[in-house]
Design a protein around this motif. Structure first.
Motif, PDB file in Angstrom:
ATOM      1  N   ILE A 135      14.185  45.098  17.655  1.00  0.00           N
ATOM      2  CA  ILE A 135      14.886  46.376  17.572  1.00  0.00           C
ATOM      3  C   ILE A 135      15.517  46.467  16.184  1.00  0.00           C
ATOM      4  N   GLU A 136      16.076  47.649  15.870  1.00  0.00           N
ATOM      5  CA  GLU A 136      16.627  47.876  14.541  1.00  0.00           C
ATOM      6  C   GLU A 136      18.063  48.372  14.548  1.00  0.00           C
ATOM      7  N   SER A 137      18.607  48.773  15.684  1.00  0.00           N
ATOM      8  CA  SER A 137      19.962  49.313  15.713  1.00  0.00           C
ATOM      9  C   SER A 137      20.563  49.082  17.088  1.00  0.00           C
ATOM     10  N   ASP A 138      21.871  49.331  17.185  1.00  0.00           N
ATOM     11  CA  ASP A 138      22.574  49.114  18.454  1.00  0.00           C
ATOM     12  C   ASP A 138      22.124  50.078  19.539  1.00  0.00           C
ATOM     13  N   ASP A 139      21.719  51.297  19.157  1.00  0.00           N
ATOM     14  CA  ASP A 139      21.334  52.270  20.186  1.00  0.00           C
ATOM     15  C   ASP A 139      20.002  51.927  20.841  1.00  0.00           C
ATOM     16  N   GLU A 140      19.291  50.916  20.341  1.00  0.00           N
ATOM     17  CA  GLU A 140      18.039  50.501  20.962  1.00  0.00           C
ATOM     18  C   GLU A 140      18.219  49.325  21.919  1.00  0.00           C
ATOM     19  N   ILE A 141      19.442  48.846  22.096  1.00  0.00           N
ATOM     20  CA  ILE A 141      19.677  47.731  23.018  1.00  0.00           C
ATOM     21  C   ILE A 141      19.505  48.239  24.448  1.00  0.00           C
ATOM     22  N   PRO A 142      18.676  47.611  25.274  1.00  0.00           N
ATOM     23  CA  PRO A 142      18.529  48.047  26.664  1.00  0.00           C
ATOM     24  C   PRO A 142      19.858  47.990  27.407  1.00  0.00           C
ATOM     25  N   ALA A 143      20.066  48.906  28.317  1.00  0.00           N
ATOM     26  CA  ALA A 143      21.345  48.999  29.028  1.00  0.00           C
ATOM     27  C   ALA A 143      21.617  47.749  29.855  1.00  0.00           C
ATOM     28  N   GLU A 144      20.574  47.145  30.454  1.00  0.00           N
ATOM     29  CA  GLU A 144      20.798  45.965  31.287  1.00  0.00           C
ATOM     30  C   GLU A 144      21.166  44.737  30.448  1.00  0.00           C
ATOM     31  N   GLU A 145      20.869  44.731  29.159  1.00  0.00           N
ATOM     32  CA  GLU A 145      21.219  43.615  28.289  1.00  0.00           C
ATOM     33  C   GLU A 145      22.535  43.830  27.542  1.00  0.00           C
ATOM     34  N   MET A 146      23.117  44.994  27.652  1.00  0.00           N
ATOM     35  CA  MET A 146      24.316  45.297  26.877  1.00  0.00           C
ATOM     36  C   MET A 146      25.500  44.386  27.215  1.00  0.00           C
ATOM     37  N   PRO A 147      25.819  44.051  28.495  1.00  0.00           N
ATOM     38  CA  PRO A 147      26.954  43.143  28.749  1.00  0.00           C
ATOM     39  C   PRO A 147      26.782  41.775  28.094  1.00  0.00           C
ATOM     40  N   ASP A 148      25.562  41.222  28.129  1.00  0.00           N
ATOM     41  CA  ASP A 148      25.339  39.922  27.494  1.00  0.00           C
ATOM     42  C   ASP A 148      25.518  40.004  25.984  1.00  0.00           C
ATOM     43  N   VAL A 149      25.020  41.075  25.376  1.00  0.00           N
ATOM     44  CA  VAL A 149      25.143  41.223  23.925  1.00  0.00           C
ATOM     45  C   VAL A 149      26.607  41.369  23.538  1.00  0.00           C
ATOM     46  N   ARG A 150      27.367  42.144  24.293  1.00  0.00           N
ATOM     47  CA  ARG A 150      28.780  42.319  23.970  1.00  0.00           C
ATOM     48  C   ARG A 150      29.568  41.019  24.155  1.00  0.00           C
ATOM     49  N   TRP A 151      29.218  40.192  25.137  1.00  0.00           N
ATOM     50  CA  TRP A 151      29.879  38.901  25.321  1.00  0.00           C
ATOM     51  C   TRP A 151      29.616  37.979  24.128  1.00  0.00           C
ATOM     52  N   ARG A 152      28.386  37.945  23.661  1.00  0.00           N
ATOM     53  CA  ARG A 152      28.085  37.110  22.501  1.00  0.00           C
ATOM     54  C   ARG A 152      28.805  37.625  21.253  1.00  0.00           C
ATOM     55  N   GLU A 153      28.879  38.943  21.119  1.00  0.00           N
ATOM     56  CA  GLU A 153      29.590  39.500  19.972  1.00  0.00           C
ATOM     57  C   GLU A 153      31.075  39.140  20.010  1.00  0.00           C
ATOM     58  N   ALA A 154      31.686  39.135  21.203  1.00  0.00           N
ATOM     59  CA  ALA A 154      33.103  38.762  21.313  1.00  0.00           C
ATOM     60  C   ALA A 154      33.319  37.311  20.905  1.00  0.00           C
ATOM     61  N   CYS A 155      32.390  36.437  21.302  1.00  0.00           N
ATOM     62  CA  CYS A 155      32.508  35.031  20.910  1.00  0.00           C
ATOM     63  C   CYS A 155      32.379  34.871  19.392  1.00  0.00           C
ATOM     64  N   VAL A 156      31.431  35.569  18.796  1.00  0.00           N
ATOM     65  CA  VAL A 156      31.224  35.465  17.355  1.00  0.00           C
ATOM     66  C   VAL A 156      32.416  36.042  16.604  1.00  0.00           C
ATOM     67  N   ARG A 157      32.929  37.202  17.041  1.00  0.00           N
ATOM     68  CA  ARG A 157      34.058  37.797  16.360  1.00  0.00           C
ATOM     69  C   ARG A 157      35.299  36.908  16.451  1.00  0.00           C
ATOM     70  N   ALA A 158      35.478  36.247  17.589  1.00  0.00           N
ATOM     71  CA  ALA A 158      36.617  35.337  17.726  1.00  0.00           C
ATOM     72  C   ALA A 158      36.483  34.167  16.753  1.00  0.00           C
ATOM     73  N   PHE A 159      35.285  33.620  16.630  1.00  0.00           N
ATOM     74  CA  PHE A 159      35.084  32.517  15.683  1.00  0.00           C
ATOM     75  C   PHE A 159      35.344  32.968  14.248  1.00  0.00           C
ATOM     76  N   LEU A 160      34.814  34.130  13.849  1.00  0.00           N
ATOM     77  CA  LEU A 160      34.991  34.604  12.482  1.00  0.00           C
ATOM     78  C   LEU A 160      36.458  34.884  12.166  1.00  0.00           C
ATOM     79  N   ASP A 161      37.183  35.379  13.159  1.00  0.00           N
ATOM     80  CA  ASP A 161      38.608  35.643  12.932  1.00  0.00           C
ATOM     81  C   ASP A 161      39.380  34.336  12.714  1.00  0.00           C
ATOM     82  N   PHE A 162      39.127  33.332  13.581  1.00  0.00           N
ATOM     83  CA  PHE A 162      39.823  32.052  13.417  1.00  0.00           C
ATOM     84  C   PHE A 162      39.407  31.359  12.129  1.00  0.00           C
TER      85      PHE A 162
END
Length: 763
Positions: A84-111
């Protein structure tokens, strides 16, 4: 306060960015100047200069898009991994998993950024990209991550449905309900050091966008076949058995498959071979579902059914002008059923009920797509080329006088020569005669497609509107005076109900349908839309004249040239060209074209050239063959003669036909009488045998080559009132004195007051 001139925005565009303009044009920016951008189309070496104003206008297009750092190597790896090429192409059923991984990555980058600015005390682990640093980041972020909604995953306390995990119920205020005491809740496990590092790298390669964290697990799994070819072949026999015109059910086909498998295993056991494994019902059903619904419908119901069920319908046609596209179609009308449903049957007498035709007639209709106005309608026993010709001619003429005769209060002035006509695959529209008429009018014929009524969606839908609304408006109201027909004999004419149905249908179309808000026109009525489009863009084509109409719709005949010209239906047509042809060739047969709706002129072919010849009897302009035959039949019935040759009878017939031709509100009938060469021949043999109309003495035919000064030099100016015309009393040698003939009685003379004159016999 004074307003200055507006400044066109300037944007920073990197050479690695992708710019998508309107129409799908892909560009890259190669530099920035003082007045604009240097843009280069993708795959080309040519660079164009685009000013800031031009770029701003292109940026406001709905298709404009800028993908930053699109052509960099990390972004290319991210696209290859995630597909895929953008966020609007993420399938709806995969969106919770993608957002969970993004939260983990953002927490690491902040610390990581926090420890880089303010290092922790000695002896305390620092968050960095080492295994220990990654573990420390997840230890610190654990409590905050567990509070997120998408940190919860499916567990024993949550219900899983076909669409995924069922959403938790909400309270009356719209907030999420609190978990009850003792309720089991499952949380997502935090990623390990190696997994978290992979997430971070993927996130940064995608330009810190969430779509780079998609794992694309949809393509994982064991793709190797688990069944042997013989097992799979036996199941495919059951699949093909389901795709049959007998249309068996899933359960029946699968039960037959089990019986065949059992019998096959018995044969293999007798032969000492291992048994075949049974394929489950869900796999069998899934294998059938791999065929598209169109293929399944074709196999089980036929191609026509599959097309009607699965093909798309264009709700909006790209038609903006009157006459740009006209759709023609027909449907069968059950006269008896419509008579009963409309309330007409109860008003008919027993004799009239017996006269109603028992068969189903065809209603042909032409509708303009741009305005949704009905241009013409014809009711005929069968769908013939003659009926199609009548429908086509009705489209190009004003029908207001005809609608007024039926009692309509709204004008029916919708007439045009369309650019294109779309029809069905009926025999009437496939004929060479109909195609030739379209070619003569310059109309493009849209080839019909069998079994695809969606290609004529507007006219098809209009038939449904007629069925659902027509009878509702006219139940027991329109046919109150069905017996009041004057000289019209309902017992003799079996089309009594057809005439009444035509009258009611015209009233509904002209007064109700054309003045009702139309859904496809966004609430505008068809009549208002026609008037608006006529002012905005006008009619597409100019309506042809009377002579051109006769050349297009005329009936081809063959007639012999005589001393009085061409004789047709007891009428004579004479011209100087016919007189010259008679003097040169004698009495020969020539091709003739006759307009069934205008007996004032005919066309004759002389030396491969068609010429228009007027009728020697005046007053027949606009009179039709049907009206003329009705007058002749009335004369024969009234006077009981074998040959109507006397002048009083002829004068009475002329009075009737001239009154019919001059009367604008003549009787309208969309169940027309169609004529061809055979029908005209029978009428001349049966009705017009011996019936002859003499020419008007006032209509003189010029002889070809006649000297224009033979009758003297014309003098202009006012005539002398005292000068009386002198009449010569000299007769040529050998001329006898004519016998005086008494004129007919005054009440038998012509209505227009013309003096009676004797016709000179042929020499």
């Amino acid at each position: 306060m004074t307003g200055g001139s507006s400044i066109t925005p300037r944007y920073r565009v990197d050479p690695a960015d992708r710019l998508v303009l309107g129409g799908g044009q892909v560009l890259t920016c190669k530099g920035l100047t003082a007045t604009g951008y240097l843009l280069q189309p993708f795959g080309s070496d040519m660079t164009d200069h685009v000013s800031f104003e031009q770029f701003e206008r292109a940026r406001q297009h709905p298709d404009f898009r800028q993908d930053t750092m699109f052509y960099t190597e990390p972004r290319a790896r991210a696209r290859a991994r995630t597909l895929i090429e953008s966020d609007d192409e993420i399938p709806a059923e995969e969106m919770p998993d993608v957002r969970w991984r993004e939260a983990c990555v953002r927490a690491f980058l902040d610390f990581e950024a926090q420890d880089c600015r303010n290092p922790p005390p000695a002896g305390q682990q620092r968050v960095n990209r080492t295994e220990a640093g990654l573990k420390e980041a997840m230890r610190r972020a654990g409590p905050q991550l567990m509070q997120l909604d998408y940190a919860k995953k499916a567990g024993s306390g949550l219900k899983r449905t076909a669409r995924g995990v069922k959403a938790p119920p909400l309270s009356k205020s719209g907030n999420r309900r609190k978990a009850r005491a003792g309720q089991k809740i499952s949380f997502r496990a935090p990623p390990g050091p190696r997994t978290l590092l992979r997430y971070v790298v993927s996130y940064e390669e995608a330009g810190c966008q969430a779509w780079g964290l998609r794992q694309c697990h949809c393509n994982s799994g064991n793709r190797e076949p688990r069944f042997e070819p013989e097992e799979y072949a036996l199941m495919m026999e059951a699949v093909y058995a389901y795709l049959s015109t007998k249309r068996p059910s899933y359960e029946q086909c699968y039960k037959d498959y089990e019986d065949d498998l059992k019998r096959k295993n018995e044969e293999r056991a007798a032969a000492g071979l291992p048994p075949l494994r049974q394929i489950g019902a869900s796999t069998y059903r899934a294998r059938i579902k791999r065929f598209s619904r169109f293929q399944r419908d074709c196999a089980r119901h036929g191609i026509d059914y599959a097309i009607r069920r699965n093909c798309g319908v264009r709700r909006k046609f790209e038609v903006t002008r009157i006459g740009e596209l006209v759709q023609i179609d027909g449907f069968k009308v059950s006269l008896i059923h419509m008579a009963v449903e409309s309330g007409l049957w109860a008003t008919l007498t027993p004799e009239q009920q017996k006269a109603v035709p028992k068969e189903r007639w065809i209603l042909l209709r032409a509708i303009d797509v741009a305005s949704r106005c009905i241009l013409a309608e014809v009711i005929a026993p069968t769908e013939t080329t003659a009926a199609a010709a009548v429908l086509l001619r009705m489209m190009i003429k004003d029908k207001t006088p005809l609608a007024a005769a039926m009692g309509a209060r709204t004008a029916w002035d919708y007439a045009c020569v369309p650019h294109a006509i779309a029809t069905d695959a009926g025999a009437a529209f496939r004929s060479d005669r109909f195609r030739q008429m379209l070619a003569d009018l310059g109309i493009t014929f849209v080839a019909p497609q069998v079994g695809q009524p969606n290609k004529r969606a507007h006219v098809e839908r209009s038939f449904g509107t007629t069925r659902t609304q027509f009878l509702t408006h006219f139940a027991g109201q329109t046919f109150a005076n069905v017996g009041d027909k004057g000289d019209y004999d309902p017992g003799k004419n079996a089309n009594l109900f057809v005439d009444e149905l035509a009258r009611a249908l015209v009233l509904y179309d002209v007064d109700i349908y054309h003045n009702s808000p139309h859904e496809s026109l966004y609430g505008e009525t068809p009549r208002n839309c026609w008037q608006r489009l006529m002012v905005e863009s006008g009619c597409s084509r100019v309506t042809p004249g009377a002579h051109q109409l006769r050349a297009i719709f005329g009936i081809p005949l063959s007639r012999t040239v005589g001393k009085r010209g061409i004789r047709f239906l007891g009428l004579h047509y004479q011209s100087s060209d016919l007189a010259a042809l008679l003097a040169d060739k004698g009495e020969i047969e020539i091709p003739v074209r006759v307009d069934p709706d205008n007996l004032g002129w005919i066309s004759v072919q002389i030396c491969k050239t068609w010429k228009s010849v007027p009728c020697a009897t005046s007053g027949l302009e606009g009179a039709s063959i049907q009206e003329w035959l009705a007058v002749v039949e009335d004369q024969r019935r009234r006077y009981s003669i074998a040959a109507a040759a006397s002048r009083p009878i002829i004068a009475d017939a002329l009075r009737q036909i001239r009154a019919i031709a001059a009367k604008a509100e003549r009787r309208f009938n969309i169940a027309p009488h169609t004529y061809d060469a055979n029908a005209i021949g029978r009428a001349e043999k049966e009705i017009l045998h011996g019936f002859d109309i003499p020419e008007d003495a006032s209509r003189q035919v010029k002889t070809p080559g006649e000297d224009p000064l033979a009758k003297g030099i014309p003098v202009t100016g006012q005539p002398d009132p005292d000068a009386a015309p002198k009449r010569s009393t000299r007769r040529s040698r050998g001329e006898s004195t004519p016998t005086p003939v008494a004129p007919p009685p005054a009440d038998d003379g012509d209505e227009d007051g013309n003096d009676w004159t004797m016709e000179t016999p042929d020499v």
